[in-house]
Design a protein around this motif. Sequence first.
Motif, mmCIF file in Angstrom:
data_model
loop_
_atom_site.group_PDB
_atom_site.id
_atom_site.type_symbol
_atom_site.label_atom_id
_atom_site.label_comp_id
_atom_site.label_asym_id
_atom_site.label_seq_id
_atom_site.Cartn_x
_atom_site.Cartn_y
_atom_site.Cartn_z
ATOM 1 N N GLY A 41 0.748 -1.202 -0.067
ATOM 2 C CA GLY A 41 -0.183 -0.087 -0.086
ATOM 3 C C GLY A 41 0.939 1.281 -0.020
ATOM 4 N N LEU A 42 0.468 2.226 0.496
ATOM 5 C CA LEU A 42 1.052 3.596 0.705
ATOM 6 C C LEU A 42 2.150 3.446 1.559
ATOM 7 N N ASN A 43 3.151 4.333 1.239
ATOM 8 C CA ASN A 43 4.380 4.200 1.938
ATOM 9 C C ASN A 43 4.951 2.979 2.165
ATOM 10 N N ASP A 44 4.981 2.114 1.120
ATOM 11 C CA ASP A 44 5.293 0.715 1.067
ATOM 12 C C ASP A 44 5.039 -0.145 2.205
ATOM 13 N N GLN A 45 3.944 0.253 2.853
ATOM 14 C CA GLN A 45 3.467 -0.718 3.801
ATOM 15 C C GLN A 45 2.632 -1.862 3.192
ATOM 16 N N VAL A 46 2.862 -3.102 3.762
ATOM 17 C CA VAL A 46 2.468 -4.358 3.303
ATOM 18 C C VAL A 46 1.396 -5.006 3.893
ATOM 19 N N TRP A 47 0.430 -5.403 3.314
ATOM 20 C CA TRP A 47 -0.750 -6.330 3.744
ATOM 21 C C TRP A 47 -0.848 -7.719 3.114
ATOM 22 N N ALA A 48 -0.969 -8.787 4.054
ATOM 23 C CA ALA A 48 -0.947 -9.970 3.485
ATOM 24 C C ALA A 48 -2.174 -10.865 3.852
ATOM 25 N N ILE A 49 -2.598 -12.115 3.465
ATOM 26 C CA ILE A 49 -3.557 -12.917 4.019
ATOM 27 C C ILE A 49 -2.857 -14.419 4.290
ATOM 28 N N GLY A 50 -2.990 -14.921 5.528
ATOM 29 C CA GLY A 50 -2.276 -15.984 5.558
ATOM 30 C C GLY A 50 -2.844 -17.307 4.962
ATOM 31 N N SER A 51 -1.862 -18.145 4.751
ATOM 32 C CA SER A 51 -2.341 -19.478 4.013
ATOM 33 C C SER A 51 -3.129 -20.311 4.756
ATOM 34 N N GLU A 52 -2.756 -20.308 6.205
ATOM 35 C CA GLU A 52 -3.325 -21.447 7.058
ATOM 36 C C GLU A 52 -4.792 -20.968 7.782
ATOM 37 N N ASP A 53 -4.851 -19.707 8.156
ATOM 38 C CA ASP A 53 -5.893 -19.028 8.934
ATOM 39 C C ASP A 53 -6.613 -18.044 7.970
ATOM 40 N N ARG A 54 -6.120 -17.762 6.977
ATOM 41 C CA ARG A 54 -6.977 -16.794 6.159
ATOM 42 C C ARG A 54 -7.121 -15.278 6.813
ATOM 43 N N SER A 55 -6.285 -15.275 7.821
ATOM 44 C CA SER A 55 -6.361 -14.110 8.601
ATOM 45 C C SER A 55 -5.621 -12.887 7.794
ATOM 46 N N LEU A 56 -5.818 -11.635 8.289
ATOM 47 C CA LEU A 56 -5.194 -10.561 7.609
ATOM 48 C C LEU A 56 -4.002 -10.153 8.158
ATOM 49 N N TYR A 57 -2.683 -9.741 7.681
ATOM 50 C CA TYR A 57 -1.768 -9.511 8.493
ATOM 51 C C TYR A 57 -0.988 -8.241 8.048
ATOM 52 N N PHE A 58 -0.539 -7.408 8.974
ATOM 53 C CA PHE A 58 0.135 -6.181 8.639
ATOM 54 C C PHE A 58 1.750 -6.264 8.786
#
Length: 1118
Positions: A334-351
């Motif tokens: 995202g903005l300011n090169d901040q990274v967001w991801a979704i885990g493969s095991e729990d489908r949770s959102l990570y920052f």
Amino acid sequence: MPSSQLWAVDVYGRVYSLSTAGQQWEQCHDAQMEFKRVTAAQQCCWGIACDHSIYLNVLASDLPIRYQEEAYENQRWNPVDGFTERLLPSDRWQWSDITGLQHRPLDSFQLSSTSWEWECDWFVDENFEGHPTEKGGWSYAIDFPATYTKDKKWNSCVRRRRWLRYRRYKAMDSWAKIPSHKTTLPDPFSDISCGGWEINDEPRGRLSLWAVSLQGKVWFREAICHNNPEGTVWEEVPLPGEVVQISCGPGDLVWGVLWEGQLIVREGIGRDCSKGASFNPDKTTSIHVAVGVGVVWAITKDNKVWFRRGVNSHNPCGSGWISMVGEMITMNVGLNDQVWAIGSEDRSLYFRQGVTLSELSGKAWKAITVPRDRDRSHSSASAANTPIDQSCDPPTEVPQPRVPKVTSDSFISDLVSDREDVKSTSPVVLEEETLIKEEEDNVIPEREHGSSEGHCHRWSNVDLEEAMSEQAPTGHVQDSSDSCSLSSIATYTLVTDDLYRGDEHPLWAWVSGGGCSVDIKSKSSLIHKIGYGFILFCPVIAFTETHTGFSFVKSVWVKKGTMQWWRDWKPHKWVDVHFALEQFSGPEGNKDGILFVYYNYYEEKKYLHAFINEVTILVPVLNESKHTFAIYTPERTKQRWPIRLFTSYHSVSLHPPPCLQLALLSVSCCDSRKIHSPPSKQAIWSITCKGDIFVSEPTPSLEAVPYPTPCDQMFWRQVGGHLRIVECNSMGIVWGIGYDHTAWIYTGGYGGGFFQGLASSTDNIYTQTDIKSVYIYENQRWNPVTGYTNRGLPTDRYMWSDASGLHERTKTNTKPPSPQWTWVSDWTVDYSASGGTDKEGWQYAADFPASYHSCKTMKDFVRRRRWARKCKLATTGPWQEIPPISLSDVSILPCVEQTSVDVVPVWAISNKGDVLCRLGVTTLTPAGSSWLHVGTDQPFKSISIGSACQLWAIAKDGSAFYRGSVSKQSPAGDCWYHIPSPAKQKLKQVSVGRTCVYAVDENGNLWYRQELTPSYPQGSSWEHISNNVRKVSVGPLDQVWIIADKVQGSHSLSCGTVCHRLGVQPLEPKGQSWDYGIGGGWDHITVRGNSTEPAQVHLPSVAQRSSFSAGDANGDIV
């Protein structure tokens, strides 16, 4: 910082948005629609629905989206019917566009989609180039095409007029389907990505939208901007293979993934070609890629995460891969090169926590579990952490997760803060492994999970500065309390009272952070970047190095000491730091240095570093009790966030004087740039709000067209002395005016002030004094019992305050502006306040704040009066006093390089408003000989003379005046011509160049005088150019520079910023846009000495630009 939104799609196709000012996921409108993927910018979000069509959701705002449609009606004259619709066969269409090449009848205009509606019917534009027309808006010319005028002439054989109609975008905050516009698409879309808003500022709101079809083709959406958020048409992009996924960053990075897993990189993207030139295949394989401004992340088939090092605009392919901890199925930058991801095991959102400009790979993953609006009543954030690697035995006692306090701050603010250590619920702490693979590697390798019984892998924290290390060895299990700050995974819990039930966790399928702004400056890791001061000294170290058989001596100077530093992250405060300045000289005598600042962060030792040759300015900062100064670099200038350092004023007995620290740093910066002489005749002079004087040496490319030297790369150095105004010309004549209205002339020396005794030239340095007044306000409110009293309402301002009323200022606690100033009088009532006062000095108003006046009325319930106290500064510098008349403004004739002038006209305004002309000013006698008084009908406050002896002035009432017949033979001219000011505005300052005149009014608007000609030098009218302008300076080549207020910065609106007008040419004297330079805190600038002709820039072709190797363009970034 205004709120922004994070977008995500769950596994059921529902789209949610999470505001940085909110505390729960909000489901988007049109809930019956199911989406597969979304991609967001700050103003909108694009998505692919389950029907494989693309939809657009434009966020509602106070500014409507309107698009102007236009068509031209053309007619030709004949002797029988006059002007008629009957045109010649070779003429343009009767209804056409502005070029006449396209047939555009009014009934052919259709709404581009159902998301638009007509705002009005067609109407004639009755303005022509800003002037009203007659006879139905017609403009006339001799033929098609030609120069049109609003007045009909005897030879006007053709005419035209413009018809306008506006359409408004109505589908705000809802999903609107993007029409194909008759473009035949091979099959539906499967992936989409938007970005490119940092490539070019024009047109406003422009975006680059890339899409992938099911057949593996890539399409680019043309002409997306604020007035046309849907764009126009899809254009197919040639490919080296079939693409399955694509990612576009805010800048010029575009990466894609082929069906075979091979990565491809788009090259040739720039402001002139937002679509780029071609795709360059990369040798690595992946299933997913995400790019930002200067980062690339990838996911392999085993869901492992990789970070690409060495990525920048000059080398979009990067240089190697770094293996990161965690297993993800998708991610987004995202903005300011901040990274967001979704885990493969729990489908949770990570920052990704810890991503900063100095550590782009970040430090740890944090799970974001925020309640959704439909679950708010019965669910909240999870209290359980989910570690990435659970191969170790679970602990017997699980620590409680960190639960931050919920305040009015957003979840983002607490997410990026590093005030507390993040606790992990597992005793097994996974650090990150760095594994570098060079470009010749064909495939991103998988990590080898060598294990031993009862042990887990340990990963070293990623540091791009030391990323060349080998694979980290396997270690033992650490206790969580000892290493929790290195935890790779931590759950972020927002709410304390409600918890998600075990079967109600949202399962995410896609995330987009392109519209979510996370302020990385609030994080402590940003302070790895820049530099410091010094007090104590170490001896000189000399050593000999041998290289290829030759010996040479290289000397290193090390200066160490202690200071305090205004830290970058919240809460901002002064912290003690140690510093070291290493200066070294090479075999050829060239000098450079590195600045280190060492500090503690939660008992962890860290440091900042910066190269001396990257420092662009060292500037003292206004402070009542501290010797504070700021360090700028080009990057810090863009951010409006310098490094601030200070030494206590009372530490002089323990260390060298605080001013010596600033002088030593300044000398080091000048040595690294080989500057050891007084300012040149072409120098640009400027003055800060504190009264400090700075100069910058212009380069020939500073005014080059089309790509001049950016203002943030200009190097400024300080000159001794203290002034309020400075003016100069290219003959080396420089005048200044102090706060006490004393006139000073520059002697040609260099030094004085804080340079005294270190780098100051002994010649042409004199004592200089200045006096200024400090003001405070006494405020009172009326009540029916006691009348006016100092007892105000709870919501009132302080009864003793500054002018704004926001800060308390009493007679006792108010100090001089800085320790260099001393009081020379007592507090007295000031009767000269703007708006007038009564006999006791009071000003009355209906309430705080309001318009104050001198006479009390029945509606006036508050009053104030201003108190003044004088303070004095004594310093030294290359300035000599010019007695005996006090001045408020001065202007010197600007000269071009080829001009030879014996006697230089100098005009001034006295502090009483009289207009004066200085006689006998030459390069040998820059102070002149005597004053000649020029009569006026009223007091004046500003004056300026141009290269051709055009003399303009501003009177006290805000109107402009032009002095006629000013020449070398008649330096005083003959009479004044009154020039009305712009409508409802009062001018306060004017600056005249070679062929143009600019003025600033009291409301901060910048005006340009139109249609100035030698036969009519007064011009015709004023045209508005910009607002929020404090001062303007026009150079001898019509360069335009200003001091601007409210320039948008990373943290706040910066006041007093140096700005340069770009695109100023003879055919376009008004220029095109602004380039922002050093600031804030600046009050005055003059470029009237810079007569250096701009360099001619020859742009290479695309083929030539692509021939440069990436290594030639790369460089180290501090």
